[in-house]
Design an enzyme around this catalytic site. Structure first.
Site, PDB file in Angstrom:
ATOM      1  N   ASP A 328      44.456  37.922  47.514  1.00  0.00           N
ATOM      2  CA  ASP A 328      43.215  38.601  47.892  1.00  0.00           C
ATOM      3  C   ASP A 328      42.498  37.862  49.022  1.00  0.00           C
ATOM      4  O   ASP A 328      42.117  38.463  50.042  1.00  0.00           O
ATOM      5  CB  ASP A 328      42.322  38.699  46.652  1.00  0.00           C
ATOM      6  CG  ASP A 328      41.003  39.416  46.898  1.00  0.00           C
ATOM      7  OD1 ASP A 328      40.259  39.005  47.812  1.00  0.00           O
ATOM      8  OD2 ASP A 328      40.697  40.369  46.163  1.00  0.00           O
ATOM      9  N   LEU A 355      39.539  43.081  46.086  1.00  0.00           N
ATOM     10  CA  LEU A 355      40.817  43.699  46.421  1.00  0.00           C
ATOM     11  C   LEU A 355      41.791  43.545  45.258  1.00  0.00           C
ATOM     12  O   LEU A 355      42.514  44.482  44.907  1.00  0.00           O
ATOM     13  CB  LEU A 355      41.392  43.084  47.698  1.00  0.00           C
ATOM     14  CG  LEU A 355      40.491  43.107  48.927  1.00  0.00           C
ATOM     15  CD1 LEU A 355      41.212  42.482  50.116  1.00  0.00           C
ATOM     16  CD2 LEU A 355      40.049  44.530  49.251  1.00  0.00           C
ATOM     17  N   ASP A 356      41.825  42.357  44.673  1.00  0.00           N
ATOM     18  CA  ASP A 356      42.688  42.117  43.516  1.00  0.00           C
ATOM     19  C   ASP A 356      42.284  42.985  42.337  1.00  0.00           C
ATOM     20  O   ASP A 356      43.095  43.719  41.765  1.00  0.00           O
ATOM     21  CB  ASP A 356      42.623  40.649  43.110  1.00  0.00           C
ATOM     22  CG  ASP A 356      43.827  39.854  43.584  1.00  0.00           C
ATOM     23  OD1 ASP A 356      44.900  40.445  43.772  1.00  0.00           O
ATOM     24  OD2 ASP A 356      43.693  38.627  43.760  1.00  0.00           O
ATOM     25  N   HIS A 357      41.027  42.884  41.943  1.00  0.00           N
ATOM     26  CA  HIS A 357      40.573  43.631  40.767  1.00  0.00           C
ATOM     27  C   HIS A 357      40.660  45.135  41.013  1.00  0.00           C
ATOM     28  O   HIS A 357      41.150  45.889  40.156  1.00  0.00           O
ATOM     29  CB  HIS A 357      39.146  43.219  40.410  1.00  0.00           C
ATOM     30  CG  HIS A 357      39.051  41.882  39.746  1.00  0.00           C
ATOM     31  ND1 HIS A 357      39.191  41.702  38.398  1.00  0.00           N
ATOM     32  CD2 HIS A 357      38.835  40.649  40.271  1.00  0.00           C
ATOM     33  CE1 HIS A 357      39.057  40.419  38.097  1.00  0.00           C
ATOM     34  NE2 HIS A 357      38.842  39.754  39.223  1.00  0.00           N
TER      35      HIS A 357
END
Length: 492
Positions: A328, A355-357
């Site tokens: 991310d 972005l990850d979550h």
């Protein structure tokens, strides 16, 4: 454009179901220059709606349960790794060599949380294993940012030069990413219809009885599989014994799952036995990394017809960056997000690893929607989100909001807006059925209401509660995380 309407349409969902979603708006949640709050809300919203849709399908309900998305719950979950406490101890955050560095002509960001990535970074810079941050700083100050990026990646490490949004848009990879859907979806020609055991009693668990092989690491993939575990799936995470997970990261993302160790070069039969009765395989390694083990999406589906294969990557499984590792923080730097969020000539970061979550919840939503679609027309299914594609959605959302403001169609700060789908003249009667309902929830975000404490084999854990919520659904995971790799390699 950001919003649940766009995300739901990208997942192939019925727009009429958006009437089942309501949002509690918290103005102070995930504040940033970019529309992070809206993106996070949309990703969680479509995940909850996909779960409610599958649950209604399996339980034979007359209508899809109501979905409620609270910005405070979403913001707390998106920063869950920061809220984690293990016996009162805060988690270990980024390692000393994972940070921004000044170069001769700009900035670069490195990622060296894992020992093997740290070793590769130092080797690429011709520094000894004992080198500290001061030595790395001195080495990088003499090089250009792009030289560092290319040298470190060539050595198998992770470093990305900071770019402006315009510089990123000129990259071939950015052009290819922008042309792709938010979540790539595909299917095989094999047409077996999936049948589910009916759901009876207790909380509504859309994924109950489903077996999920979790071949993911950091952070989007584990968030997705943790969500599938919340919704009832038997999730078995499989790791190579020579690549240990970071303990706090495992504690944060291991809720609801079991964890086992398999060396695919020596214990392939055990893996094939697991695959033979799996329903879903989720992979999070860089594209192509698992192909040498015969674990490409196509190869998996060929051996297990009717499988749902979900593959998440940093940069997409295509183009000149398709084989690159990424996280991310690095995607934010490459795509210009760090420049937008920076100040005083120094790059910045989003208020959470959004972005990850966000991609993790999109991935879980895509799996749930694929399972629902299989119950109608069968087929093996393939779903592929990418962090960089989510980043493109976020930055495009910012441009859309700017355009709306210039032309007088924007939404003022703190206003309540309904996200509707565009309809042709004469279809206005159906508009109400295709809109997300939003209500003001006030400005403050108190994470305390969305945190819980749970005893586990790892100690007493304070953790964020799941933000995915629908009527009749679960409010927490059925089991806490256990020690990494301690479970047998078999299904429950």
């Amino acid at each position: 454009m950001t919003g649940i309407t766009f995300a739901w349409s990208e997942l192939g969902g019925d727009p009429a179901l958006l009437a089942r979603v309501s949002t509690v708006v918290r103005e102070d949640a995930l504040q940033a220059r970019l529309p992070v709050r809206e993106l996070a809300r949309a990703c969680v919203g479509v995940c909850a709606l996909a779960g409610a849709e599958l649950g209604a399908r399996r339980a034979g309900l007359p209508e899809v349960p109501e979905v409620r998305v609270d910005d405070a719950a979403v913001a707390t979950a998106f920063a869950g790794e920061r809220h984690l406490l293990v016996d009162g101890r805060p988690p270990v955050a980024f390692a000393p060599l994972s940070r921004f560095w000044r170069t001769a002509d700009g900035w670069v960001r490195t990622h060296a949380n894992y020992p093997h990535h740290r070793a590769r970074l130092l080797r690429a810079l011709a520094l000894p294993e004992s080198a500290d941050a001061a030595a790395v700083e001195a080495s990088l100050a003499e090089r250009s940012a792009l030289e560092v990026e290319n040298t470190v990646y060539a050595a198998g490490g992770l470093a990305v030069a900071s770019r402006t949004p315009e510089e990123w848009a000129a990259q071939d990879q950015a052009v290819m990413i922008a042309a792709r859907p938010l979540v790539e979806r595909g299917r095989s020609d094999e047409a077996r219809v999936r049948t589910f055991a009916p759901l009876e009693g207790g909380p509504l668990l859309p994924a109950a009885g489903l077996r999920v092989l979790d071949l993911t690491r950091v952070l989007a993939g584990p968030v997705a599989t943790r969500t599938l575990a919340l919704l009832g799936a038997d999730v078995l995470r499989v790791d190579a014994p020579q690549l240990p997970e970071l303990p706090d990261q495992h504690a944060d993302t291991g809720f609801g799952k079991r964890s086992t160790l398999l060396d695919l070069t020596t214990d392939r039969r055990t893996f094939e036995d697991l695959l033979a009765t799996a329903d879903v395989v989720v992979t999070g390694y860089r594209p192509g990394a698992l192909d040498r083990f015969g674990l490409s999406p196509e190869a998996l589906a060929e051996r297990r017809p009717g499988l749902v294969v979900a593959q998440v990557s940093a940069w997409g499984a295509y183009g000149p960056w398709g084989g690159r590792r990424g996280f991310d923080s690095l995607v934010q730097v490459a795509t210009g997000i760090a420049t937008v969020e920076g100040s005083a000539g120094r790059p910045g970061a989003l208020p959470a690893q959004a972005l990850d979550h966000g991609t993790g919840y999109l991935l879980a939503a895509a799996v749930l929607r694929a399972l629902t679609e299989q119950s109608y027309d069968g087929g093996s299914r393939f779903v592929r989100p990418a962090l960089a594609r989510t980043a493109a959605w976020l930055t495009e959302g910012a441009r859309t909001k700017e355009s709306e403001a210039v032309h007088g169609g924007g939404v003022g700060h703190g206003d309540v807006r309904r996200e509707g789908v565009r309809m042709d003249e004469g279809e206005g009667k159906g508009m109400a059925k295709a809109q997300e309902r939003q209500v003001s929830g006030g400005g403050s975000v108190d994470p305390g209401h969305w945190l819980a404490e749970t005893d586990s084999p790892l100690g007493r854990l304070r953790h964020a509660l799941p933000p995915v919520s629908f009527d009749g659904g679960p409010g927490d995971w059925a089991r806490p995380p256990g020690p990494w790799g301690a479970d047998p390699a078999r299904w429950l």
